[in-house]
Scaffold this motif. Structure first.
Motif, mmCIF file in Angstrom:
data_model
loop_
_atom_site.group_PDB
_atom_site.id
_atom_site.type_symbol
_atom_site.label_atom_id
_atom_site.label_comp_id
_atom_site.label_asym_id
_atom_site.label_seq_id
_atom_site.Cartn_x
_atom_site.Cartn_y
_atom_site.Cartn_z
ATOM 1 N N MET A 62 47.877 42.994 32.686
ATOM 2 C CA MET A 62 46.883 43.893 32.099
ATOM 3 C C MET A 62 45.715 43.133 31.468
ATOM 4 O O MET A 62 44.812 43.750 30.903
ATOM 5 N N LEU A 63 45.721 41.801 31.556
ATOM 6 C CA LEU A 63 44.592 41.037 31.028
ATOM 7 C C LEU A 63 43.346 41.334 31.862
ATOM 8 O O LEU A 63 43.411 41.344 33.096
ATOM 9 N N PRO A 64 42.213 41.562 31.216
ATOM 10 C CA PRO A 64 40.995 41.895 31.975
ATOM 11 C C PRO A 64 40.422 40.694 32.707
ATOM 12 O O PRO A 64 40.567 39.552 32.268
ATOM 13 N N GLY A 65 39.797 40.980 33.847
ATOM 14 C CA GLY A 65 39.106 39.940 34.597
ATOM 15 C C GLY A 65 37.743 39.663 34.007
ATOM 16 O O GLY A 65 37.338 40.250 32.996
ATOM 17 N N ASP A 66 36.971 38.781 34.658
ATOM 18 C CA ASP A 66 35.667 38.359 34.133
ATOM 19 C C ASP A 66 34.655 39.501 34.090
ATOM 20 O O ASP A 66 33.765 39.498 33.245
ATOM 21 N N ARG A 67 34.779 40.466 34.992
ATOM 22 C CA ARG A 67 33.799 41.565 35.047
ATOM 23 C C ARG A 67 34.398 42.892 34.611
ATOM 24 O O ARG A 67 33.960 43.951 35.038
ATOM 25 N N ALA A 68 35.375 42.833 33.735
ATOM 26 C CA ALA A 68 36.022 44.058 33.249
ATOM 27 C C ALA A 68 35.002 44.957 32.567
ATOM 28 O O ALA A 68 34.183 44.508 31.775
ATOM 29 N N GLY A 69 35.061 46.229 32.891
ATOM 30 C CA GLY A 69 34.147 47.210 32.323
ATOM 31 C C GLY A 69 32.819 47.294 33.042
ATOM 32 O O GLY A 69 32.122 48.305 32.953
ATOM 33 N N ALA A 70 32.457 46.234 33.749
ATOM 34 C CA ALA A 70 31.177 46.225 34.461
ATOM 35 C C ALA A 70 31.310 46.680 35.902
ATOM 36 O O ALA A 70 30.325 47.056 36.530
ATOM 37 N N VAL A 71 32.522 46.643 36.432
ATOM 38 C CA VAL A 71 32.756 47.067 37.809
ATOM 39 C C VAL A 71 33.784 48.192 37.805
ATOM 40 O O VAL A 71 34.631 48.274 36.918
ATOM 41 N N SER A 72 33.690 49.039 38.796
ATOM 42 C CA SER A 72 34.654 50.135 38.894
ATOM 43 C C SER A 72 35.969 49.612 39.454
ATOM 44 O O SER A 72 36.024 48.547 40.065
ATOM 45 N N GLY A 73 37.023 50.383 39.227
ATOM 46 C CA GLY A 73 38.333 49.984 39.708
ATOM 47 C C GLY A 73 38.391 49.922 41.226
ATOM 48 O O GLY A 73 37.709 50.669 41.917
ATOM 49 N N ARG A 74 39.182 49.006 41.733
ATOM 50 C CA ARG A 74 39.360 48.866 43.183
ATOM 51 C C ARG A 74 40.803 49.187 43.538
ATOM 52 O O ARG A 74 41.722 48.845 42.797
ATOM 53 N N VAL A 75 40.982 49.827 44.676
ATOM 54 C CA VAL A 75 42.305 50.277 45.098
ATOM 55 C C VAL A 75 42.577 49.760 46.508
ATOM 56 O O VAL A 75 41.693 49.785 47.365
ATOM 57 N N SER A 76 43.812 49.316 46.729
ATOM 58 C CA SER A 76 44.251 48.896 48.058
ATOM 59 C C SER A 76 45.533 49.652 48.380
ATOM 60 O O SER A 76 46.582 49.380 47.797
ATOM 61 N N LEU A 77 45.445 50.607 49.296
ATOM 62 C CA LEU A 77 46.583 51.467 49.611
ATOM 63 C C LEU A 77 47.234 51.161 50.956
ATOM 64 O O LEU A 77 48.159 51.852 51.367
ATOM 65 N N VAL A 78 46.759 50.128 51.635
ATOM 66 C CA VAL A 78 47.336 49.755 52.930
ATOM 67 C C VAL A 78 48.443 48.725 52.701
ATOM 68 O O VAL A 78 48.170 47.617 52.230
ATOM 69 N N PRO A 79 49.696 49.084 52.974
ATOM 70 C CA PRO A 79 50.799 48.147 52.719
ATOM 71 C C PRO A 79 50.637 46.836 53.471
ATOM 72 O O PRO A 79 50.214 46.812 54.633
#
Length: 198
Positions: A69-86
């Protein structure tokens, strides 16, 4: 040396050091819980086993969840990304090199491993590999959803859910001899208990 509060709670190294520093407190908590249970008449073996399982679940799971749950370098500045392909992310990680891939895979397998290993020992209702897989997958989905909603500059991936659940399932299989013995001992005690009115 770690400087400032962010160095302690906002980095992998800081979380690892805090986890090690908290080990004596975890051991003291196990002792206090076991002592309290023994005072109420619980047998020493059961008192220690239950207390160790409860503290172990928390101590062995919270640091891993904290790290992911630690934020990345661009936390809050970029929208969430999702990967749903197994398996797509796993294949991408594999191209980054064997060491990087191994660290990523092993890290994901360990997130809910303590839960998978100890929950069946503590809770009879969870003494089943499919139930542990379902519990770990549900917890992982919640974590991945939180990463997305909080915009932590992380990818919410179905592969992470699969690896987290697999790690818990493998850990449950590793502890299976103990929780099956625990279940048998519990059923034996119930059968041997006197029936009221007889």
């Amino acid at each position: 040396m770690l400087k400032g509060w962010h160095g302690w709670i906002g980095t992998f190294t800081g979380v690892a050091l805090i986890t090690v520093a908290m080990l004596p407190l975890a051991a003291l908590t196990v002792w206090a819980l076991a002592r309290g249970r023994r005072a109420t008449g619980t047998t020493p073996t059961w008192a220690w086993r239950r207390s160790l399982a409860e503290v172990g679940i928390v101590y062995g799971t919270v640091p891993w969840v904290w790290m992911i749950m630690l934020p990345g370098d661009r936390a809050g500045a970029v929208s969430g990304r999702v990967s749903l392909v197994p398996l797509r992310d796993l294949l991408t990680i594999a191209t980054a090199g064997p060491l990087t891939a191994a660290v990523q895979v092993v890290g994901n397998l360990l997130v809910f491993a303590a839960l998978g290993f100890l929950a069946p020992l503590r809770f009879a209702a969870l003494a089943s590999v499919p139930r542990i897989l379902a519990l770990a997958a549900g917890c992982s989905v919640l974590v991945e959803a939180a990463q997305y909603v909080l915009r932590l500059d992380r990818v919410s991936s179905v592969d992470d859910v699969l690896l987290n659940a697999a790690g818990a399932g493998l850990a449950a299989l590793a502890s299976r001899p103990w929780w099956r013995a625990t279940a048998r001992a519990s059923s034996d005690r119930l059968r041997s208990a006197p029936v009221p009115g007889r």
